[in-house]
Design a protein around this motif. Sequence first.
Motif, PDB file in Angstrom:
ATOM      1  N   HIS A   1      -9.028   2.611   0.465  1.00  0.00           N
ATOM      2  CA  HIS A   1      -8.436   3.097  -0.779  1.00  0.00           C
ATOM      3  C   HIS A   1      -9.514   3.249  -1.850  1.00  0.00           C
ATOM      4  CE1 HIS A   1      -4.606   1.838   1.058  1.00  0.00           C
ATOM      5  NE2 HIS A   1      -5.301   0.786   1.456  1.00  0.00           N
ATOM      6  N   PRO A   2      -9.547   4.364  -2.582  1.00  0.00           N
ATOM      7  CA  PRO A   2     -10.508   4.501  -3.679  1.00  0.00           C
ATOM      8  C   PRO A   2     -10.219   3.475  -4.768  1.00  0.00           C
ATOM      9  CG  PRO A   2      -9.281   6.556  -3.313  1.00  0.00           C
ATOM     10  CD  PRO A   2      -8.650   5.511  -2.477  1.00  0.00           C
TER      11      PRO A   2
ATOM     12  N   PHE B   1     -16.837   5.336  -7.650  1.00  0.00           N
ATOM     13  CA  PHE B   1     -15.815   4.465  -7.059  1.00  0.00           C
ATOM     14  C   PHE B   1     -16.308   3.980  -5.706  1.00  0.00           C
ATOM     15  CE2 PHE B   1     -15.062   8.589  -5.276  1.00  0.00           C
ATOM     16  CZ  PHE B   1     -14.551   8.375  -4.008  1.00  0.00           C
ATOM     17  N   VAL B   2     -15.573   3.043  -5.135  1.00  0.00           N
ATOM     18  CA  VAL B   2     -15.837   2.575  -3.774  1.00  0.00           C
ATOM     19  C   VAL B   2     -14.530   2.616  -2.987  1.00  0.00           C
ATOM     20  CG1 VAL B   2     -17.824   1.113  -4.328  1.00  0.00           C
ATOM     21  CG2 VAL B   2     -15.501   0.162  -4.496  1.00  0.00           C
ATOM     22  N   TYR B   3     -14.637   2.538  -1.677  1.00  0.00           N
ATOM     23  CA  TYR B   3     -13.457   2.449  -0.815  1.00  0.00           C
ATOM     24  C   TYR B   3     -13.252   0.996  -0.416  1.00  0.00           C
ATOM     25  CZ  TYR B   3     -12.969   7.510  -0.304  1.00  0.00           C
ATOM     26  OH  TYR B   3     -12.752   8.852  -0.546  1.00  0.00           O
TER      27      TYR B   3
ATOM     28  N   LEU C   1      -7.721   7.160   2.447  1.00  0.00           N
ATOM     29  CA  LEU C   1      -6.478   7.592   1.824  1.00  0.00           C
ATOM     30  C   LEU C   1      -6.775   7.875   0.349  1.00  0.00           C
ATOM     31  CD1 LEU C   1      -4.041   5.039   3.499  1.00  0.00           C
ATOM     32  CD2 LEU C   1      -4.425   7.439   4.128  1.00  0.00           C
ATOM     33  N   ASN C   2      -7.153   9.106   0.074  1.00  0.00           N
ATOM     34  CA  ASN C   2      -7.653   9.446  -1.253  1.00  0.00           C
ATOM     35  C   ASN C   2      -6.575   9.483  -2.322  1.00  0.00           C
ATOM     36  OD1 ASN C   2     -10.433   9.715  -0.587  1.00  0.00           O
ATOM     37  ND2 ASN C   2      -9.955  11.638   0.455  1.00  0.00           N
TER      38      ASN C   2
ATOM     39  N   GLU D   1       0.853  -1.188   0.000  1.00  0.00           N
ATOM     40  CA  GLU D   1       0.000   0.000   0.000  1.00  0.00           C
ATOM     41  C   GLU D   1       0.891   1.241   0.000  1.00  0.00           C
ATOM     42  OE1 GLU D   1      -1.686  -3.410   1.896  1.00  0.00           O
ATOM     43  OE2 GLU D   1      -0.585  -1.988   3.128  1.00  0.00           O
ATOM     44  N   LEU D   2       0.701   2.081  -0.997  1.00  0.00           N
ATOM     45  CA  LEU D   2       1.419   3.346  -1.081  1.00  0.00           C
ATOM     46  C   LEU D   2       0.409   4.476  -0.909  1.00  0.00           C
ATOM     47  CD1 LEU D   2       3.713   2.649  -4.174  1.00  0.00           C
ATOM     48  CD2 LEU D   2       4.135   2.092  -1.774  1.00  0.00           C
TER      49      LEU D   2
END
Length: 580
Positions: A190-191, A254-256, A338-339, A168-169
């Motif tokens: 995350h989106p 989008f979803v998270y 975390l957009n 994950e970045l």
Amino acid sequence: MTEVQNEALQRATGDKLKKFNKIRGKEVQPGQFWDLVVLTAVDEDQKFAYELQIKEKLGRKELPFGLPYHVFADPPGSKIGNGGSTLYALQHLEEMYGKALSAFRVILIHAGGFSQRLPSASALGKIFTAVPCGEPLYQMLELKLAMYVDFPVHMKPGVLVTCADDIELYSIPEGDSIRFDSSGFTALAHPSSLSIGTTHGVFVLESSTKLGDSEMEYTTCQQFLHKPSVEKMQGAGAVCRRPESSKAALEEEFVYTDSTYYMDHATSVTLLNMLKEVQPLTCEIDAYGDFLQALGPGASVEYTSNTSNVTKEESGLVSIRQKIFNRLKGTPLNVILLNNSKFYHIGTTEEYLFHLTQDAFLSRELGLLPNAFSVCDLKAQEPPVACVMHSVLHASTVVSPGSVVEYSRLCAGVTVGEGSIVSGCWVDAWLSVPSQTFLHCLSVTRNGRTKFVTVAFGIKDDLKRSVASPADASALRYFAHGLAECAERWGLPPEGGLRFSGDQAACSLWNARLFPLCPDPRSSVTATLQMVGALREGSAVTPPLKDPRRLSLQEALLNKNLADMLRFRKGLFEDILKEK
């Protein structure tokens, strides 16, 4: 993702790598890093392998000093999943530290499993998969610790749960920090596109949430959906829309989706008390689907009986899920959006090849090198590239774009075709590894002596697919050929030529006894490449493979000689240092 976002992500990632490199091989002070680093293993054999490698890493100053590194094996018997591993790891920690655990910040990395989709990680573990950056060379363990290097300082005592095969970045506003200081669970989100949401966990955020342009937002979760359909996401209100200012560059809807999560100490005690009631576990529990679906005001007990996403439905699963639900019901699920983040999964041969040789974004974000800690003439270039790690290559070798060579020695004139993986091999002069080939040499112990087995598969071969009996082996595809046809090409006898190890009711490429047992690594690689060449060239192996001593990958792993495999790597390490 816009160019500005990409640059921010690259800067933030570089900063984390620099911070971790400053404490790598150094003594960390209390509060500066994790109090405990914990890995889970599928069994005692894998635990031993992990402990051996951690010891060597500490000896080479590849990890921070001053804290314990623990490995906990799942108990023998039934598969218990990463949720079961979480529960038993908590139990081990309580037994070791007692009340002192209430003051510790723990990172728990799920690293168990046999890695059938990335067999180069099967023997030594996917958490020890090489990554082409850092000096000495990074493996996934260092990369995970580097990406989370800022977390412990802003975290209350508790446990951060993550997996071994993803990266994950993320970037956050300057001067801000990710804080794990709330009660209950706190998850990173995350989106992602709706299609990605169907294969991950998806957060249904509180309706009052207003998404802005900020790189990071704190909110709470109404409900957690596990691998939902697009229709279910839409019906539950999980689908979000981009702010007007960012729609031009990104998908509007989008979803998270989930990745890593934290639970405070009180919550881990709740789970531990539940384990004491139900152990021993006899079914697989998911640390994401079975824990997180119980959280939030919108959680419903209905999910406990939904086994559509379960590979194998086991007796007791629904009952255990109901106990988890009842224990965790009402526990908050906090979410950190975390957009500006990316989630990379590196758990299959195809993913590994793509991300290390073709993914220009990850290459820039992590500063990946085509030639990492190796004796090799490869120079940096734009993807697709060849990637060589911890290896010694003769100047005349050719490694084609899109291929990875790791922990190997390639002699004069060796050619590696496109899209291949060569791992742990000593390839003799003038041999060729065909394109789209996975080649991996293992040291094994047979009758008290060290022998060698080199396994080869097509990159797209399905090692998990099984048939009911050896008579159905033609349905198994090996380098696009039916296995019975392969046996004929190799000169194996028509009757009893194809044999399988382990459970005869499940015959697969994983347990097919295909690979010759050889006295040294060079002859082992040569023999297996001869077999693969016969299939590629449409000719028979000459002379036929009459030697009955052939092992499956499953058997090779059961008999692996870890010390010898690590000794081979150490020899490469020393040769590389001499050249440098």
